[in-house]
Design a protein around this motif. Structure first.
Motif, PDB file in Angstrom:
ATOM      1  N   ARG A  59      -3.115  12.254   2.228  1.00  0.00           N
ATOM      2  CA  ARG A  59      -2.870  10.822   2.414  1.00  0.00           C
ATOM      3  C   ARG A  59      -4.138   9.990   2.243  1.00  0.00           C
ATOM      4  O   ARG A  59      -4.112   8.905   1.654  1.00  0.00           O
ATOM      5  CB  ARG A  59      -2.253  10.605   3.798  1.00  0.00           C
ATOM      6  N   ASP A  60      -5.253  10.474   2.758  1.00  0.00           N
ATOM      7  CA  ASP A  60      -6.499   9.704   2.670  1.00  0.00           C
ATOM      8  C   ASP A  60      -6.926   9.509   1.217  1.00  0.00           C
ATOM      9  O   ASP A  60      -7.329   8.411   0.813  1.00  0.00           O
ATOM     10  CB  ASP A  60      -7.633  10.408   3.443  1.00  0.00           C
ATOM     11  N   MET A  67      -5.938   1.953  -3.299  1.00  0.00           N
ATOM     12  CA  MET A  67      -6.755   0.754  -3.082  1.00  0.00           C
ATOM     13  C   MET A  67      -7.570   0.415  -4.329  1.00  0.00           C
ATOM     14  O   MET A  67      -7.740  -0.759  -4.672  1.00  0.00           O
ATOM     15  CB  MET A  67      -7.687   0.948  -1.885  1.00  0.00           C
ATOM     16  N   ILE A 108       1.170   4.666  -2.471  1.00  0.00           N
ATOM     17  CA  ILE A 108       0.754   5.970  -1.927  1.00  0.00           C
ATOM     18  C   ILE A 108       1.852   7.028  -2.078  1.00  0.00           C
ATOM     19  O   ILE A 108       1.582   8.188  -2.376  1.00  0.00           O
ATOM     20  CB  ILE A 108       0.380   5.822  -0.424  1.00  0.00           C
ATOM     21  N   LEU A 113       0.835  -1.209   0.000  1.00  0.00           N
ATOM     22  CA  LEU A 113       0.000   0.000   0.000  1.00  0.00           C
ATOM     23  C   LEU A 113       0.868   1.258   0.000  1.00  0.00           C
ATOM     24  O   LEU A 113       0.618   2.204  -0.763  1.00  0.00           O
ATOM     25  CB  LEU A 113      -0.944  -0.007   1.204  1.00  0.00           C
ATOM     26  N   GLU A 114       1.906   1.283   0.836  1.00  0.00           N
ATOM     27  CA  GLU A 114       2.794   2.453   0.889  1.00  0.00           C
ATOM     28  C   GLU A 114       3.464   2.710  -0.461  1.00  0.00           C
ATOM     29  O   GLU A 114       3.633   3.852  -0.871  1.00  0.00           O
ATOM     30  CB  GLU A 114       3.871   2.261   1.972  1.00  0.00           C
ATOM     31  N   GLN A 155      -4.578   7.068  -0.448  1.00  0.00           N
ATOM     32  CA  GLN A 155      -4.831   5.681  -0.034  1.00  0.00           C
ATOM     33  C   GLN A 155      -6.053   5.115  -0.753  1.00  0.00           C
ATOM     34  O   GLN A 155      -6.034   3.975  -1.239  1.00  0.00           O
ATOM     35  CB  GLN A 155      -5.031   5.615   1.485  1.00  0.00           C
ATOM     36  N   GLN A 156      -7.090   5.901  -0.842  1.00  0.00           N
ATOM     37  CA  GLN A 156      -8.314   5.466  -1.529  1.00  0.00           C
ATOM     38  C   GLN A 156      -8.011   5.149  -3.005  1.00  0.00           C
ATOM     39  O   GLN A 156      -8.463   4.138  -3.550  1.00  0.00           O
ATOM     40  CB  GLN A 156      -9.355   6.582  -1.425  1.00  0.00           C
TER      41      GLN A 156
END
Length: 246
Positions: free
Chosen positions: A114-115, A122, A103, A99-100, A118-119
């Motif tokens: 960041r949010d 994903m 991102i 994931l990182e 991340q979305q």
């Protein structure tokens, strides 16, 4: 023409006295899936690295929407964020989770919060079938899984074009299919792609244009039907015959 993304004009690249690319000319339009084929050492990977400005061409022009990216003062980092690259050796950050990895570029280069990053990450990890592995580190993944993460990472940057440098050549044969399936899905969705590949079935069945390189020049190009079905040059015929006999 609004749908013209790249025009490569009279591109040369030398390393010392060794001329790797000689007078390369071709163009990429929106929605093109172009496969670049040819023997090892024919200049295919160097061409991609020049297009992405990882190697600086010796001379010539790389026009991106009509602007020469080789001009002094051109914003290369912004350009690179629009022209994604998927490498043969994955180039994931080994100290970061899946994931990182997907991102970090969005936050640092695109300045997303960041949010949101991340979305977005994903969404693409789900798309390539890697959502269950978001907390894994690269060393815990197979080669095919690493390459799918690398593709998701590139997609998360919202590129206009994706460059693939032999994306399956470091993979075990059973892993190749899972990566090609992801790439085929992207092609069907209209992603503009420039793919250096040894996978002749992909070049024949998924591309709309095939470029055959030999000894640093574009020896022949055309539709897959033309290049595979009725090659004009002896070098092309010899190259394709080797693959058919494998």
């Amino acid at each position: 023409m609004d749908n013209m993304i790249f025009e490569i004009r009279h591109l040369y690249k030398s390393f010392g006295n060794h001329e790797v690319l000689k007078d390369i000319d071709f163009s990429v339009k929106k929605g093109d899936v172009i496969s670049v084929i040819g023997a090892s050492g024919s200049g295919k990977s160097t061409l991609l690295r020049c297009i992405n400005m990882l190697e600086i061409p010796t001379s010539g022009e790389i026009l991106y929407h009509g602007e020469n990216v080789m001009h002094r003062g051109y914003n290369v980092p912004t350009y690179r964020s629009r022209v994604g690259m998927v490498f043969q050796s994955f180039n994931l950050f080994n100290n970061m989770t899946v994931l990182e990895n997907c991102i970090v570029g969005q936050v640092k280069v695109l300045k997303k919060n960041r949010d949101e990053a991340q979305q977005h990450a994903m969404y693409y990890l789900e798309k390539v079938g890697m959502a269950p592995y978001i907390n894994a580190k690269p060393r815990q993944l197979s080669g095919g899984q690493k390459q799918r993460v690398a593709i998701a990472r590139a997609l998360a940057m919202d590129p206009e074009v994706l460059l693939f440098d032999e994306p399956t050549s470091a993979l075990d044969p059973e892993m190749v299919g899972e990566v090609l399936t992801v790439m085929q899905g992207l092609a069907q969705e209209g992603m503009t792609m420039l793919v250096v590949t040894h996978e002749m079935a992909f070049a024949r069945d998924v591309s709309n244009h095939v470029v055959f390189m030999s000894q640093g020049v574009i020896c022949e190009e055309g539709s897959p039907e033309e290049v595979f079905g009725n090659p004009q040059k002896q070098e092309t015929r010899d190259f394709l015959a080797r693959f058919r006999n494998n």
